[in-house]
Design a protein around this motif. Structure first.
Motif, PDB file in Angstrom:
ATOM      1  N   GLN A  18      30.028 -47.520  25.486  1.00 13.79           N
ATOM      2  CA  GLN A  18      30.749 -48.770  25.301  1.00 13.79           C
ATOM      3  C   GLN A  18      30.152 -49.837  26.212  1.00 13.79           C
ATOM      4  OE1 GLN A  18      34.552 -49.166  27.237  1.00 13.79           O
ATOM      5  NE2 GLN A  18      35.386 -50.482  25.651  1.00 13.79           N
ATOM      6  N   ALA A  19      30.146 -51.067  25.723  1.00 14.57           N
ATOM      7  CA  ALA A  19      29.670 -52.187  26.531  1.00 14.57           C
ATOM      8  C   ALA A  19      30.776 -53.232  26.643  1.00 14.57           C
ATOM      9  CB  ALA A  19      28.434 -52.825  25.896  1.00 14.57           C
ATOM     10  N   THR A  20      30.880 -53.815  27.824  1.00  9.64           N
ATOM     11  CA  THR A  20      31.837 -54.898  28.055  1.00  9.64           C
ATOM     12  C   THR A  20      31.094 -56.118  28.572  1.00  9.64           C
ATOM     13  OG1 THR A  20      33.647 -53.375  28.539  1.00  9.64           O
ATOM     14  CG2 THR A  20      33.880 -55.643  29.312  1.00  9.64           C
ATOM     15  N   LEU A  21      31.231 -57.210  27.867  1.00  4.80           N
ATOM     16  CA  LEU A  21      30.570 -58.459  28.223  1.00  4.80           C
ATOM     17  C   LEU A  21      31.658 -59.476  28.590  1.00  4.80           C
ATOM     18  CD1 LEU A  21      28.684 -56.830  26.203  1.00  4.80           C
ATOM     19  CD2 LEU A  21      27.723 -59.053  25.603  1.00  4.80           C
ATOM     20  N   ARG A  22      31.358 -60.313  29.561  1.00  8.07           N
ATOM     21  CA  ARG A  22      32.358 -61.246  30.051  1.00  8.07           C
ATOM     22  C   ARG A  22      31.894 -62.688  29.958  1.00  8.07           C
ATOM     23  NH1 ARG A  22      32.475 -56.663  33.092  1.00  8.07           N
ATOM     24  NH2 ARG A  22      34.503 -55.595  33.169  1.00  8.07           N
ATOM     25  N   GLY A  58      34.263 -62.723  12.529  1.00  6.59           N
ATOM     26  CA  GLY A  58      33.130 -62.647  11.628  1.00  6.59           C
ATOM     27  C   GLY A  58      33.059 -61.308  10.936  1.00  6.59           C
ATOM     28  N   ASN A  59      32.011 -61.120  10.165  1.00  7.35           N
ATOM     29  CA  ASN A  59      31.854 -59.917   9.367  1.00  7.35           C
ATOM     30  C   ASN A  59      31.209 -58.798  10.191  1.00  7.35           C
ATOM     31  OD1 ASN A  59      31.898 -58.271   7.126  1.00  7.35           O
ATOM     32  ND2 ASN A  59      29.916 -59.005   6.381  1.00  7.35           N
ATOM     33  N   PHE A  60      31.957 -58.297  11.138  1.00 11.63           N
ATOM     34  CA  PHE A  60      31.489 -57.214  12.008  1.00 11.63           C
ATOM     35  C   PHE A  60      32.509 -56.077  11.972  1.00 11.63           C
ATOM     36  CE2 PHE A  60      27.777 -58.544  14.445  1.00 11.63           C
ATOM     37  CZ  PHE A  60      27.700 -59.885  14.122  1.00 11.63           C
ATOM     38  N   PRO A  61      32.056 -54.845  12.232  1.00 12.87           N
ATOM     39  CA  PRO A  61      32.995 -53.708  12.195  1.00 12.87           C
ATOM     40  C   PRO A  61      34.006 -53.778  13.341  1.00 12.87           C
ATOM     41  CG  PRO A  61      30.819 -53.019  12.951  1.00 12.87           C
ATOM     42  CD  PRO A  61      30.657 -54.430  12.468  1.00 12.87           C
ATOM     43  N   PRO A  62      35.093 -53.020  13.217  1.00 14.50           N
ATOM     44  CA  PRO A  62      36.173 -53.069  14.218  1.00 14.50           C
ATOM     45  C   PRO A  62      35.751 -52.615  15.610  1.00 14.50           C
ATOM     46  CG  PRO A  62      36.939 -52.046  12.190  1.00 14.50           C
ATOM     47  CD  PRO A  62      35.453 -52.190  12.051  1.00 14.50           C
ATOM     48  N   ARG A  63      34.615 -51.927  15.715  1.00 19.76           N
ATOM     49  CA  ARG A  63      34.205 -51.498  17.059  1.00 19.76           C
ATOM     50  C   ARG A  63      33.771 -52.696  17.921  1.00 19.76           C
ATOM     51  NH1 ARG A  63      28.811 -50.681  17.414  1.00 19.76           N
ATOM     52  NH2 ARG A  63      27.606 -51.069  15.518  1.00 19.76           N
ATOM     53  N   PHE A  64      33.644 -53.854  17.290  1.00 21.75           N
ATOM     54  CA  PHE A  64      33.458 -55.102  18.039  1.00 21.75           C
ATOM     55  C   PHE A  64      34.853 -55.709  18.219  1.00 21.75           C
ATOM     56  CE2 PHE A  64      28.900 -55.966  18.205  1.00 21.75           C
ATOM     57  CZ  PHE A  64      28.409 -55.055  17.276  1.00 21.75           C
ATOM     58  N   SER A  65      35.265 -55.831  19.446  1.00 19.77           N
ATOM     59  CA  SER A  65      36.595 -56.383  19.702  1.00 19.77           C
ATOM     60  C   SER A  65      36.543 -57.205  20.981  1.00 19.77           C
ATOM     61  CB  SER A  65      37.635 -55.269  19.834  1.00 19.77           C
ATOM     62  OG  SER A  65      37.361 -54.472  20.977  1.00 19.77           O
ATOM     63  N   GLY A  66      37.622 -57.894  21.242  1.00 19.72           N
ATOM     64  CA  GLY A  66      37.640 -58.686  22.460  1.00 19.72           C
ATOM     65  C   GLY A  66      39.046 -59.123  22.798  1.00 19.72           C
ATOM     66  N   ARG A  67      39.122 -59.935  23.806  1.00 16.68           N
ATOM     67  CA  ARG A  67      40.399 -60.520  24.164  1.00 16.68           C
ATOM     68  C   ARG A  67      40.152 -61.754  25.017  1.00 16.68           C
ATOM     69  NH1 ARG A  67      42.896 -56.378  28.726  1.00 16.68           N
ATOM     70  NH2 ARG A  67      40.920 -55.760  29.709  1.00 16.68           N
ATOM     71  N   GLN A  68      41.187 -62.552  25.127  1.00 19.07           N
ATOM     72  CA  GLN A  68      41.133 -63.733  25.979  1.00 19.07           C
ATOM     73  C   GLN A  68      42.290 -63.659  26.966  1.00 19.07           C
ATOM     74  OE1 GLN A  68      41.763 -67.650  24.208  1.00 19.07           O
ATOM     75  NE2 GLN A  68      40.217 -68.527  25.561  1.00 19.07           N
ATOM     76  N   LEU A  76      34.160 -59.345  25.572  1.00 23.80           N
ATOM     77  CA  LEU A  76      33.736 -58.770  24.304  1.00 23.80           C
ATOM     78  C   LEU A  76      33.444 -57.302  24.561  1.00 23.80           C
ATOM     79  CD1 LEU A  76      32.766 -59.043  21.323  1.00 23.80           C
ATOM     80  CD2 LEU A  76      30.483 -59.476  22.250  1.00 23.80           C
ATOM     81  N   ASN A  77      34.068 -56.433  23.794  1.00 23.35           N
ATOM     82  CA  ASN A  77      33.844 -55.001  23.910  1.00 23.35           C
ATOM     83  C   ASN A  77      33.158 -54.484  22.651  1.00 23.35           C
ATOM     84  OD1 ASN A  77      35.356 -54.285  26.478  1.00 23.35           O
ATOM     85  ND2 ASN A  77      36.923 -55.371  25.338  1.00 23.35           N
ATOM     86  N   VAL A  78      32.152 -53.686  22.867  1.00 25.81           N
ATOM     87  CA  VAL A  78      31.465 -53.054  21.748  1.00 25.81           C
ATOM     88  C   VAL A  78      31.525 -51.542  21.987  1.00 25.81           C
ATOM     89  CG1 VAL A  78      29.401 -52.958  20.324  1.00 25.81           C
ATOM     90  CG2 VAL A  78      29.910 -55.028  21.649  1.00 25.81           C
ATOM     91  N   ASN A  79      32.229 -50.858  21.124  1.00 28.83           N
ATOM     92  CA  ASN A  79      32.377 -49.407  21.241  1.00 28.83           C
ATOM     93  C   ASN A  79      31.340 -48.679  20.397  1.00 28.83           C
ATOM     94  OD1 ASN A  79      34.705 -49.525  22.918  1.00 28.83           O
ATOM     95  ND2 ASN A  79      35.937 -50.019  21.120  1.00 28.83           N
ATOM     96  N   ALA A  80      31.124 -47.420  20.726  1.00 33.74           N
ATOM     97  CA  ALA A  80      30.227 -46.568  19.941  1.00 33.74           C
ATOM     98  C   ALA A  80      28.925 -47.299  19.633  1.00 33.74           C
ATOM     99  CB  ALA A  80      30.924 -46.122  18.657  1.00 33.74           C
TER     100      ALA A  80
END
Lengths: 117, 115
Positions: A18-22, A58-68, A76-80
């Protein structure tokens, strides 16, 4: 005045992790956008947050998620992770025209270079 | 489908020559329009924007753009390019579609400068 800041600048992960971007927006901006810029594919819209809520996706799979967060910064979190997730991830912030449709211009950070090996 | 089109993937011009980068959009109403520039490995910097009013807008670094409603175009121009203008240029659109509006980018035009 500080611009949009992103961390880390570079991130190397292995497939499946998993990656977490800030992202920290410009002071006073309530909107945060995330874009993926993969080699040869231009800027692909990922997510838009405003006032703590996800406004568009956008048109990305659910493993791309985020929060504010309440201070308007965003993750931005990218799983798997997959190899094709390797890209420059750009964050931008803007302020909405209050009482009108549309945004002011977006200001971009320098990006996080994610490499999946 | 709603879209932003930059028909030129790569353009090479000589230093000192004039430049025009094309951008077309397909939206029902006049959107907000932007041009951004991206140097290698960097984020995007706003060159100019059009919201309303005068259809010829001036930006930074000597760039200008003209909005033509009849052609759904927003072409970027510079009378005389400098070697430092070599970069990727992106046209962007905010369709003004209410609270779900988002900024959409074209695929970009890479500009190379010939000495």
């Amino acid at each position: 005045e500080a611009g949009v800041t992103q961390s880390p600048t570079h991130l190397i992960k292995t497939r499946g992790q998993q990656a977490t971007l800030r992202c920290s927006p410009i002071s006073g901006h309530t909107s945060v956008y995330w874009y993926q810029q993969a080699l040869g594919l231009g800027l692909q819209f990922l997510l838009w947050y405003d006032e703590g809520e996800e406004r568009n996706r956008g048109n990305f799979p659910p493993r791309f998620s985020g929060r504010q967060f309440p201070n308007y910064s965003s993750e931005l979190n990218v799983n798997a992770l997959e190899l094709e997730d390797s890209a420059l991830y750009l964050c931008a912030s803007s302020s909405l025209f209050r009482g009108r449709v549309g945004n002011t211009e977006a200001f971009f950070g320098q990006g996080t270079r994610l490499t999946v090996v | 489908a709603q879209s932003v089109t930059q028909p030129d993937i790569h353009i090479t011009v000589s230093e000192g020559a004039s430049l025009e980068l094309r951008c077309n959009y397909s939206y029902g109403a006049t959107p907000y329009l932007f041009w951004y520039v991206q140097s290698p490995g960097q984020g995007l910097q706003l060159l100019l924007k059009y919201f309303s009013g005068d259809t010829l807008v001036q930006g930074i670094k000597g760039f200008e753009a003209e909005f033509k409603r009849s052609q759904s175009s927003f072409n970027l121009r510079k009378p005389s390019v400098h070697w430092s203008d070599a970069a990727e240029y992106f046209c962007a659109v905010d369709p003004r579609r209410g609270s779900a509006s988002k900024i959409i980018f074209g695929s970009g035009t890479r500009l190379s400068i010939r000495p």
